[in-house]
Design an enzyme around this catalytic site. Structure first.
Site, PDB file in Angstrom:
ATOM      1  N   HIS A 279      -2.301  -2.196  -9.750  1.00  0.00           N
ATOM      2  CA  HIS A 279      -3.252  -1.591  -8.818  1.00  0.00           C
ATOM      3  C   HIS A 279      -4.527  -2.412  -8.823  1.00  0.00           C
ATOM      4  O   HIS A 279      -4.930  -2.929  -9.859  1.00  0.00           O
ATOM      5  CB  HIS A 279      -3.571  -0.142  -9.251  1.00  0.00           C
ATOM      6  CG  HIS A 279      -4.136   0.675  -8.143  1.00  0.00           C
ATOM      7  ND1 HIS A 279      -5.466   0.641  -7.815  1.00  0.00           N
ATOM      8  CD2 HIS A 279      -3.543   1.532  -7.270  1.00  0.00           C
ATOM      9  CE1 HIS A 279      -5.663   1.452  -6.788  1.00  0.00           C
ATOM     10  NE2 HIS A 279      -4.522   2.001  -6.433  1.00  0.00           N
TER      11      HIS A 279
ATOM     12  N   ASP B  77       2.863   5.496  -6.776  1.00  0.00           N
ATOM     13  CA  ASP B  77       4.120   5.377  -6.053  1.00  0.00           C
ATOM     14  C   ASP B  77       5.338   5.217  -6.941  1.00  0.00           C
ATOM     15  O   ASP B  77       6.465   5.254  -6.454  1.00  0.00           O
ATOM     16  CB  ASP B  77       4.053   4.173  -5.097  1.00  0.00           C
ATOM     17  CG  ASP B  77       3.116   4.455  -3.939  1.00  0.00           C
ATOM     18  OD1 ASP B  77       3.150   5.587  -3.436  1.00  0.00           O
ATOM     19  OD2 ASP B  77       2.358   3.557  -3.563  1.00  0.00           O
TER      20      ASP B  77
ATOM     21  N   HIS C  11       0.885  -1.187   0.000  1.00  0.00           N
ATOM     22  CA  HIS C  11       0.000   0.000   0.000  1.00  0.00           C
ATOM     23  C   HIS C  11       0.918   1.231   0.000  1.00  0.00           C
ATOM     24  O   HIS C  11       1.682   1.436  -0.945  1.00  0.00           O
ATOM     25  CB  HIS C  11      -0.916  -0.099   1.225  1.00  0.00           C
ATOM     26  CG  HIS C  11      -2.027   0.903   1.305  1.00  0.00           C
ATOM     27  ND1 HIS C  11      -2.417   1.689   0.250  1.00  0.00           N
ATOM     28  CD2 HIS C  11      -2.853   1.246   2.337  1.00  0.00           C
ATOM     29  CE1 HIS C  11      -3.421   2.464   0.631  1.00  0.00           C
ATOM     30  NE2 HIS C  11      -3.699   2.216   1.898  1.00  0.00           N
TER      31      HIS C  11
HETATM   32  N1  ACO Z   1       4.841  -6.907 -10.378  1.00  0.00           N
HETATM   33  C1  ACO Z   1       4.708  -8.103 -11.000  1.00  0.00           C
HETATM   34  N2  ACO Z   1       3.574  -8.791 -11.121  1.00  0.00           N
HETATM   35  C2  ACO Z   1       2.482  -8.234 -10.579  1.00  0.00           C
HETATM   36  C3  ACO Z   1       2.518  -6.987  -9.920  1.00  0.00           C
HETATM   37  C4  ACO Z   1       3.751  -6.321  -9.843  1.00  0.00           C
HETATM   38  N3  ACO Z   1       3.855  -5.146  -9.231  1.00  0.00           N
HETATM   39  N4  ACO Z   1       1.280  -6.676  -9.480  1.00  0.00           N
HETATM   40  C5  ACO Z   1       0.486  -7.701  -9.851  1.00  0.00           C
HETATM   41  N5  ACO Z   1       1.209  -8.633 -10.515  1.00  0.00           N
HETATM   42  C6  ACO Z   1       0.707  -9.868 -11.131  1.00  0.00           C
HETATM   43  C7  ACO Z   1       0.417 -10.939 -10.079  1.00  0.00           C
HETATM   44  O1  ACO Z   1       1.541 -11.747  -9.851  1.00  0.00           O
HETATM   45  C8  ACO Z   1      -0.735 -11.670 -10.720  1.00  0.00           C
HETATM   46  O2  ACO Z   1      -0.203 -12.489 -11.737  1.00  0.00           O
HETATM   47  P1  ACO Z   1      -0.842 -13.960 -12.000  1.00  0.00           P
HETATM   48  O3  ACO Z   1      -2.239 -13.665 -12.502  1.00  0.00           O
HETATM   49  O4  ACO Z   1       0.059 -14.581 -13.015  1.00  0.00           O
HETATM   50  O5  ACO Z   1      -0.844 -14.662 -10.682  1.00  0.00           O
HETATM   51  C9  ACO Z   1      -1.539 -10.566 -11.416  1.00  0.00           C
HETATM   52  O6  ACO Z   1      -0.561  -9.552 -11.717  1.00  0.00           O
HETATM   53  C10 ACO Z   1      -2.649  -9.977 -10.555  1.00  0.00           C
HETATM   54  O7  ACO Z   1      -2.067  -9.537  -9.336  1.00  0.00           O
HETATM   55  P2  ACO Z   1      -2.777  -9.520  -7.934  1.00  0.00           P
HETATM   56  O8  ACO Z   1      -1.747  -9.568  -6.850  1.00  0.00           O
HETATM   57  O9  ACO Z   1      -3.871 -10.538  -7.903  1.00  0.00           O
HETATM   58  O10 ACO Z   1      -3.466  -8.079  -7.959  1.00  0.00           O
HETATM   59  P3  ACO Z   1      -4.064  -7.323  -6.725  1.00  0.00           P
HETATM   60  O11 ACO Z   1      -5.136  -6.454  -7.248  1.00  0.00           O
HETATM   61  O12 ACO Z   1      -4.432  -8.280  -5.627  1.00  0.00           O
HETATM   62  O13 ACO Z   1      -2.846  -6.459  -6.166  1.00  0.00           O
HETATM   63  C11 ACO Z   1      -1.307  -4.716  -5.848  1.00  0.00           C
HETATM   64  C12 ACO Z   1      -2.680  -5.100  -6.386  1.00  0.00           C
HETATM   65  C13 ACO Z   1      -1.165  -5.177  -4.379  1.00  0.00           C
HETATM   66  C14 ACO Z   1      -1.178  -3.188  -5.858  1.00  0.00           C
HETATM   67  C15 ACO Z   1      -0.211  -5.376  -6.711  1.00  0.00           C
HETATM   68  O14 ACO Z   1      -0.338  -4.943  -8.061  1.00  0.00           O
HETATM   69  C16 ACO Z   1       1.201  -5.108  -6.197  1.00  0.00           C
HETATM   70  O15 ACO Z   1       1.683  -5.843  -5.336  1.00  0.00           O
HETATM   71  N6  ACO Z   1       1.884  -4.054  -6.735  1.00  0.00           N
HETATM   72  C17 ACO Z   1       3.192  -3.679  -6.234  1.00  0.00           C
HETATM   73  C18 ACO Z   1       3.068  -2.890  -4.957  1.00  0.00           C
HETATM   74  C19 ACO Z   1       2.580  -1.481  -5.193  1.00  0.00           C
HETATM   75  O16 ACO Z   1       3.075  -0.767  -6.059  1.00  0.00           O
HETATM   76  N7  ACO Z   1       1.614  -1.066  -4.368  1.00  0.00           N
HETATM   77  C20 ACO Z   1       1.068   0.313  -4.414  1.00  0.00           C
HETATM   78  C21 ACO Z   1      -0.339   0.317  -4.860  1.00  0.00           C
HETATM   79  S1  ACO Z   1      -0.925   1.971  -4.967  1.00  0.00           S
HETATM   80  C22 ACO Z   1      -1.230   2.384  -3.367  1.00  0.00           C
HETATM   81  O17 ACO Z   1      -1.533   1.596  -2.526  1.00  0.00           O
HETATM   82  C23 ACO Z   1      -1.119   3.772  -3.053  1.00  0.00           C
END
Ligand code: ACO
Length: 426
Positions: A304, A360, A265
């Site tokens: 996201h 971010d 987050h």
């Molecule tokens: N890098 C690589 N792969 C990713 C990323 C990433 N940053 N984010 C998602 N994926 C992939 C997952 O591995 C998954 O792949 P799969 O379908 O092969 O298993 C798919 O994309 C879907 O990802 P989920 O984790 O199910 O998506 P979710 O909506 O639950 O998560 C989140 C969203 C937590 C923001 C995620 O994208 C993440 O971890 N991003 C990196 C952290 C980040 O930048 N957070 C800031 C968010 S903005 C904020 O809070 C202000």
């Protein structure tokens, strides 16, 4: 006639008609469908497809990359507004008149000081304490100083405590920052606006008056506007959830700060900088991308839950990065970030999963250029998000539909069994 969803469960022969309102069905209406003698429920870890409340504060269209506060597009607010004006908008639903804004700014200026005894609490933290833990503990401690926050049903007491908290967050953040640097605390200066005063409390040295570059003050103002609210994100949901058991604003915001601290987050901006430093140079980007695709690491600042398009805040921040670097000089890690973004926008792995830069991805670079250490990044997010948390707290408290948060579970443990005395255990 109401729009209806017809449900038929062939094996039990149960049929039900559920009303569709605002594009949703009421989860409790599903209880009409009885399966194996039990009323039907939903399973939704992370609330991926469940609305937990009705809210009139922030609108997001994740597919189109749209973000609006009270109907006003984020781009217009970032261009023309100030953070305190936006905070008023989030809290009151309308832009303030000139008189209302002047009074609001006066009130915030009046409440910037921290209670003296809180400084003793701050002094007790280890010198290398993470500033987010200081922020979390101190916001919770505010309740001891302002117990009238429990009178949250009284609009006057509620508004006063909201103003107090918005006013004091930068002071608290600056105190946490200077503690880590073993520098003496700087009290707020009434002559300065919200963002200028924050910079002064952080960076003032021996000079009589600290004067920041107007462009840097504006950059902070824009970052604060962009981070002020984002509907039912993890920390706002935490605030609402803690409010649901009848808590004061300070306890709820402390929970919000805790939720924000996580690297998935608000902690992501700190994690982005760590990631960029580890990659180090542009030539190492392909190897890093291979690691992401193999599932060994995540590309922080990408992806996201809601945006399946470029996060509109990331676009504005990317432009602000260029403005700030004109004043501070370019950070070489910008090239690494730009190269990562290139892969992110073209590589099949990211394209097929609709992973785009989020707020971010570039904000950490600005914060670093402004002279902040990475552990302060999430604190910089928490200050403006306090306005959003407070607006949601207020909306929750006054919502006639509000209920204590108490999700169901699917029990996966043992069936009933008898206690085994210790001498009889294997
Ligand atoms: N890098 C690589 N792969 C990713 C990323 C990433 N940053 N984010 C998602 N994926 C992939 C997952 O591995 C998954 O792949 P799969 O379908 O092969 O298993 C798919 O994309 C879907 O990802 P989920 O984790 O199910 O998506 P979710 O909506 O639950 O998560 C989140 C969203 C937590 C923001 C995620 O994208 C993440 O971890 N991003 C990196 C952290 C980040 O930048 N957070 C800031 C968010 S903005 C904020 O809070 C202000």
């Amino acid at each position: 006639m109401a729009d209806l969803l017809q449900i038929r469960h062939p094996s039990s022969g149960t049929e039900a008609e559920l009303a569709i309102t605002d594009g949703t069905i009421r989860a409790v209406d599903l209880r009409e469908v009885v399966v194996d003698g039990e009323p039907l429920a939903t399973y939704d870890p992370g609330y991926v497809n469940t609305a937990s409340c009705r809210s009139a504060i922030t609108y997001i269209d994740g597919n189109a990359g749209v973000l609006e506060y009270r109907g006003y597009p984020i781009e217009q607010l970032a261009e023309q507004s100030t953070f305190l004006e936006v905070a008023w908008l989030l809290l009151n639903g309308e832009l303030p008149t000139a008189g209302e804004l002047a009074e609001w700014e006066r009130l915030i200026t009046e409440h910037r000081m921290l209670p003296d005894k809180l400084k003793t609490v701050l002094a007790g933290f280890p010198y290398d304490a993470h500033p987010m833990t200081i922020l979390m503990a101190s916001t919770a401690a505010f309740y001891s100083f302002y117990p009238d926050a429990r009178n949250f049903d009284d609009p006057e007491a509620r508004s006063l405590n909201i103003a107090r908290l918005i006013a004091k967050m930068p002071t608290l953040a600056a105190f946490a920052y200077r503690k880590g640097k073993a520098k003496p605390y700087i009290n707020p200066d009434d002559a300065y606006g919200y963002c200028h005063n924050f910079l002064a409390m952080l960076f003032k040295q021996a000079e009589r008056r600290y004067v920041a570059d107007e462009r840097l003050i504006r950059a902070v103002e824009v970052l604060f506007i962009l981070h002020a609210d984002h509907e039912q994100n993890c920390s706002t949901s935490a605030v609402r959830s803690v409010a649901s058991s009848g808590n004061d604003l300070y306890t709820c915001v402390s929970a919000g700060v805790g939720a924000l601290h996580g690297p998935l987050h608000g902690g992501a901006n700190e994690a982005v900088l760590t990631m960029l430093r580890e990659i180090g140079t542009v030539d190492r980007v392909p190897e890093f991308i291979e690691g992401v695709k193999a599932g060994r690491v995540r590309m922080m600042g990408f992806g996201h839950r809601v945006y399946k398009n470029y996060d509109p805040r990331a676009k504005i921040i990317k432009r602000a990065v260029e403005d700030v670097f004109e004043i501070t000089g370019v950070n070489p890690l910008l090239q690494v970030a730009q190269e990562l973004e290139k892969y992110g926008l073209t590589d099949e792995y990211f394209v097929s999963r609709r992973l785009y830069p989020n707020v971010d991805f570039y904000s950490g670079l600005i914060y670093e250029a402004l002279g902040f250490p990475p552990e302060m990044f999430t604190v910089l997010f928490a200050i403006p998000r306090t306005a959003g948390w407070a607006a949601h707290y207020q909306e929750f408290i006054t919502d006639p539909d509000n209920k204590i948060a108490r999700p169901k579970q699917i029990y996966t443990g043992y069936p009933t069994r008898s206690y085994v005395p210790i001498e009889d255990r294997g």
